[in-house]
Motif scaffolding. Structure first.
Motif, mmCIF file in Angstrom:
data_model
loop_
_atom_site.group_PDB
_atom_site.id
_atom_site.type_symbol
_atom_site.label_atom_id
_atom_site.label_comp_id
_atom_site.label_asym_id
_atom_site.label_seq_id
_atom_site.Cartn_x
_atom_site.Cartn_y
_atom_site.Cartn_z
ATOM 1 N N LEU A 1 0.855 -1.186 0.000
ATOM 2 C CA LEU A 1 0.000 0.000 0.000
ATOM 3 C C LEU A 1 0.890 1.234 0.000
ATOM 4 C CD1 LEU A 1 -2.727 -0.984 2.638
ATOM 5 C CD2 LEU A 1 -2.785 -1.282 0.147
ATOM 6 N N TRP B 1 1.046 4.971 0.697
ATOM 7 C CA TRP B 1 0.241 5.925 1.459
ATOM 8 C C TRP B 1 0.225 7.298 0.769
ATOM 9 C CZ3 TRP B 1 0.618 5.291 7.477
ATOM 10 C CH2 TRP B 1 0.365 3.946 7.810
ATOM 11 N N ASN B 2 -0.908 7.944 0.827
ATOM 12 C CA ASN B 2 -1.070 9.255 0.214
ATOM 13 C C ASN B 2 -0.170 10.280 0.901
ATOM 14 O OD1 ASN B 2 -2.610 12.072 0.332
ATOM 15 N ND2 ASN B 2 -3.248 11.026 -1.536
ATOM 16 N N SER C 1 -3.154 -3.938 7.387
ATOM 17 C CA SER C 1 -1.830 -3.388 7.110
ATOM 18 C C SER C 1 -0.911 -3.783 8.257
ATOM 19 C CB SER C 1 -1.907 -1.866 6.984
ATOM 20 O OG SER C 1 -0.623 -1.293 6.876
ATOM 21 N N VAL D 1 4.913 -0.857 8.237
ATOM 22 C CA VAL D 1 4.886 0.414 7.532
ATOM 23 C C VAL D 1 6.192 1.161 7.729
ATOM 24 C CG1 VAL D 1 3.723 1.517 9.494
ATOM 25 C CG2 VAL D 1 3.632 2.594 7.247
ATOM 26 N N VAL E 1 5.121 3.431 2.627
ATOM 27 C CA VAL E 1 4.402 2.244 2.165
ATOM 28 C C VAL E 1 4.159 1.307 3.341
ATOM 29 C CG1 VAL E 1 5.534 2.425 -0.092
ATOM 30 C CG2 VAL E 1 6.425 0.821 1.607
ATOM 31 N N SER E 2 3.198 0.428 3.172
ATOM 32 C CA SER E 2 3.008 -0.645 4.137
ATOM 33 C C SER E 2 2.758 -1.941 3.398
ATOM 34 C CB SER E 2 1.853 -0.336 5.099
ATOM 35 O OG SER E 2 0.622 -0.235 4.418
ATOM 36 N N GLU F 1 -7.973 2.036 -4.818
ATOM 37 C CA GLU F 1 -7.885 3.000 -3.724
ATOM 38 C C GLU F 1 -8.517 2.419 -2.458
ATOM 39 O OE1 GLU F 1 -6.294 5.896 -3.871
ATOM 40 O OE2 GLU F 1 -5.775 5.572 -5.979
ATOM 41 N N THR G 1 -8.240 2.790 2.225
ATOM 42 C CA THR G 1 -7.910 3.694 3.332
ATOM 43 C C THR G 1 -7.300 2.887 4.464
ATOM 44 O OG1 THR G 1 -9.727 5.194 2.790
ATOM 45 C CG2 THR G 1 -8.844 5.320 5.027
ATOM 46 N N ARG H 1 -5.407 7.778 3.023
ATOM 47 C CA ARG H 1 -5.673 7.138 1.746
ATOM 48 C C ARG H 1 -4.433 6.386 1.262
ATOM 49 N NH1 ARG H 1 -7.281 12.404 -1.388
ATOM 50 N NH2 ARG H 1 -5.820 13.202 0.197
ATOM 51 N N ALA H 2 -4.648 5.299 0.560
ATOM 52 C CA ALA H 2 -3.538 4.493 0.049
ATOM 53 C C ALA H 2 -3.935 3.863 -1.271
ATOM 54 C CB ALA H 2 -3.140 3.419 1.059
ATOM 55 N N THR H 3 -2.928 3.578 -2.075
ATOM 56 C CA THR H 3 -3.133 2.953 -3.378
ATOM 57 C C THR H 3 -2.476 1.591 -3.385
ATOM 58 O OG1 THR H 3 -3.129 5.122 -4.443
ATOM 59 C CG2 THR H 3 -2.811 3.204 -5.868
#
Length: 454
Positions: free
Chosen positions: A332, A334-335, A382, A385, A395-396, A410, A412, A435-437
């Motif tokens: 993930l 992270w935003n 998650s 991290v 990132v995680s 997307e 969270t 938020r995370a992608t």
């Protein structure tokens, strides 16, 4: 020293989750210098030149020897042992009777009937318990990490990780000879500074490299020779801060929550295991069903090594899980704006800040379990991290439902606890959503596709 068992601790605390959430046991750290230069430069070294990481102190070794050593390991491991001879190693994975993960470690097959299981204690304890309570003709010798070992006694062996695009050239200069061809997770021997060095071909950060090990008394001479050979290859010593993030690039989850805290079949193990051997639980996961924190090998990327060519604890359960895995491992990303806002809350008087995000590794419990949401619904956990300077990204490593695992999805991450636990690393704070992608695991393309072939 407390002799309270985990089972006794659960009864005292009123439940396993209460015991673990408020445990004073801190996350495992690396008892070497935090930084030799700075952790950003040290992270860059394993990507751009060559890094030297000292693994001598933070891992536990369980040496297993005897005619039944392999049978013991096979009875507990999901791995195939059909072609596992001396001179090889593997990522050893064990599960409970329901197919949920106990833990993993690196298993070295040193000689005929002699093995070394190396890593965090979770799976080592599981193996030792079964040896002591089962009918196996084998013995163990345990060398705890430098925090737990009795004062004044050094480790049994040194371990140095040399990795990066210049690792082979560095070792060829240090050995004075071309390196022998060796496959991924196979061992060979070198001569460095007149000492014979055993070497495992692999790389913690997803880069080409070797793990070097030998008797502790010879470690200083080997280290000096590596450092002397290093300048022309851009050798950088990596300290504890950088080393703690190496797994984020290779996508190895260092401490998934061990599935030992519930179930009658594991009561004997919990009565054997002291509370000093367990870890703490942190994060925003707030389910009161402890099974919701457990993972399977398929959830965290070990499905490919599960082999149904032998009987082992948990086989029947895993055969059913394998038919329809629920989750898979992802990275993930992270935003950046949300991370910056969480950090910025520390500087705004008059409001309760977000949970402190430590750099470069932000995990504040041994077993980190943060909720991953999609549309307000729980879709994953998650688990580890940190910040990768090479990617300029927070990132995680996470396990998420298959329906939400495609790169670009997307989600969270909920960061922080509610209510705040009593762990010493937890200050008064508020939860925030970040938020995370979804991205692949490993996140780094080289680690995904190339380094096992180098």
């Amino acid at each position: 020293m407390s002799h309270e068992s985990v089972e006794q601790g659960i009864r005292r605390a009123g439940g396993a989750l209460a015991l673990l959430r408020n445990s004073p046991i801190r996350p495992h750290t690396f008892p070497v210098a935090a930084e030799f230069t700075n952790w950003r430069t040290e992270q860059r070294a394993w990507r751009e030149s060559v890094a030297l990481l000292d693994q001598s102190h933070h891992m536990t070794d369980l040496y297993i020897e005897g005619p039944d050593a392999l049978r013991l390991l096979s009875d507990l491991g999901v791995n195939s042992f059909a072609r596992f001879g001396p001179g090889r190693a593997k990522q050893y994975v064990a599960v409970n009777h329901d197919g949920h993960l106990i833990g993993d470690a690196v298993l070295f097959h040193l000689e005929e009937n002699r093995f070394d299981l190396v890593g965090h204690p979770m799976v080592l304890d599981w193996v030792q318990y079964h040896l002591e309570t089962g009918e196996y003709d084998a013995t163990t010798e345990r060398d705890d990490n430098s925090y737990d070992r009795e004062p004044g006694r050094p480790p049994k062996v040194y371990r140095y990780e040399v990795q990066g695009p210049n690792a082979v050239a560095l070792l060829e200069k240090a050995t004075g000879a071309p390196l022998p061809a060796v496959k991924f997770f196979h061992m060979t021997t070198f001569t460095i500074a007149g000492r014979q060095v055993r070497a495992l071909r692999h790389g913690m950060a997803g880069q080409p490299g070797f793990e070097l090990f030998g008797p502790w008394a010879e470690g200083e001479a080997v280290l000096a020779a590596l450092l002397a050979a290093g300048p022309e290859f851009g050798l950088v010593r990596a300290g504890a801060k950088a080393y703690s993030t190496a797994n984020l690039e290779s996508a190895w989850v260092p401490a998934p929550f061990p599935a030992v805290f519930s179930g009658d079949s594991l009561k004997g193990y919990r009565e054997w295991l002291p509370t000093t051997a367990m870890g703490s639980l942190g994060g925003s996961m707030d389910s009161e069903d402890i099974a919701d924190y457990y993972v399977t090998p398929y959830d965290i990327g070990y499905g490919g090594i599960v082999a149904f060519d032998h009987d082992f604890v948990g086989r029947a359960a895993l055969e059913e899980i394998a038919k329809k895995p629920r989750r898979t491992k992802v990275t993930l990303v992270w935003n950046a704006d949300d991370v910056a806002a969480a950090i910025g809350s520390l500087y705004r008087p008059g409001e309760l800040p977000a949970k402190f995000i430590e750099f470069p590794k932000a995990r504040y419990a041994l077993h980190q379990s943060d909720k991953v949401l999609a549309g307000g619904e729980l879709v994953g956990i998650s688990m580890d991290v940190g910040y990768i300077a090479n990617e300029r990204a927070m990132v995680s490593l996470a396990t998420v439902d298959l329906a939400h695992s495609e790169p670009g999805t997307e989600v969270t991450v909920v960061w922080g606890e509610s209510p705040n636990s009593a762990k010493p690393g937890v200050e008064a704070h508020r939860q925030v959503e970040i938020r995370a992608t979804v991205a692949p695991a490993p996140y780094v393309q080289f680690a995904r596709a190339a380094y096992r072939d180098r």
